[in-house]
Design an enzyme around this catalytic site. Structure first.
Site: not given
Length: 291
Positions: A8, A10-12, A123, A174, A178, A255
């Protein structure tokens, strides 16, 4: 030399990979759908640029020492195709994803070899291989052998790696943040929507459902967590957009299941109703379908 594969970009994933590549003693391979020649990440400490080794087909992968899964939760089946090739007898796996189902999402893996990771690294991806990392952020893992091994991978980076003896509680805290973000995604409004009293009340109600289910799962969550989360939204950058909001704007799947649906699903096993989180999951999922 520690052989590391990052699934992966992507940004992270790209941010994580850039710091791993910059550290001495790491041999890093990126696993991605879209090829790119240069990896460029603007970090708070400067720009990290490299020409990474990149694979686009699982059939070309070989076993490594560490695999880091940094994909969306709904991409778990695709990540498993890579894991089938990358995981050898001694490989450890870090799951850097949202939600609280890091272990159950990959049932074929030995739980003792998994480091579940709670990610807090803001990010944004501008293009494949081109990312802006807004804050160094943190990675939270259990204080066990796999977690300590994962934390050691980032010893030379400014990312804060946190070892905790109560990862379950940290993950549900967390998730409380979310799940409240569904209000942003449903209204397509940034964090400033929390300044509206009715929106804030809806956020608190979503979080109260999360707290009830999280406690039933064994998490130690305080009564004032809904207020803590709402205050965090109100005191943060007013124009901040969370990932599920960004996915909706871009027309991508969301998600919602890992952020809201999971609360309703796990609630059912404990006889706890979570109608608001179920509603958020259903509406967000249906809104991502093509007309």
């Amino acid at each position: 030399m520690t052989r590391i594969a990052v699934i992966g970009t992507g940004a992270v994933g790209a941010s994580i990979a850039a710091w791993l590549i910059a550290a001495p003693g790491h041999d890093v391979t990126l696993c991605a759908r879209t090829p790119f020649e240069r990896l460029r990440v603007e970090t708070p400490d400067g720009v990290l640029e490299s020409t990474p080794r990149l694979l686009t087909a699982p059939t070309t992968a070989q076993p490594v020492d560490w695999v880091l899964v940094v994909t969306k939760t709904y991409d778990a089946p695709g990540a498993q195709l890579w894991l089938d090739r990358l995981v050898g007898p001694d490989t450890r796996i870090a799951i850097l994803q949202n939600g609280v189902e890091h272990y159950s999402r990959f049932p074929t893996l030995d739980p003792a070899r998994i480091a579940p990771v709670i990610v807090d690294i803001p990010a944004e991806r501008r293009a494949p291989g081109d990312v802006v990392q807004r804050r160094n952020g943190s990675l939270t893992v259990p204080d066990d052998a796999a977690g300590r091994g994962f934390a050691a991978l980032f010893a030379h980076s400014p990312i804060d790696t946190i070892l905790t003896d109560d990862w379950l509680t940290a993950a549900w805290r967390k998730l409380a943040v979310n799940c409240a973000g569904a209000v942003n995604a449903l209204t397509l409004q940034p964090a400033s929507i929390a300044q509206d009293d009715e929106a804030a009340d809806l956020m608190r109600a979503l979080i109260r459902e999360c707290v009830a289910v999280g406690r039933a799962e064994g998490a130690n969550l305080p009564d004032d967590l809904p207020d803590q989360v709402v205050n965090g939204y109100r005191n943060g950058p007013a124009d901040s957009i969370n990932s599920i909001h960004a996915d909706r704007l871009a027309g991508r799947p969301t998600e919602a299941d890992a952020r809201n649906g999971v609360i309703a699903r796990l609630g059912e096993t404990h006889g706890i109703a979570a109608p608001l989180n179920r509603m958020a999951d259903v509406v967000l999922r249906l809104s991502a379908l093509s007309p």
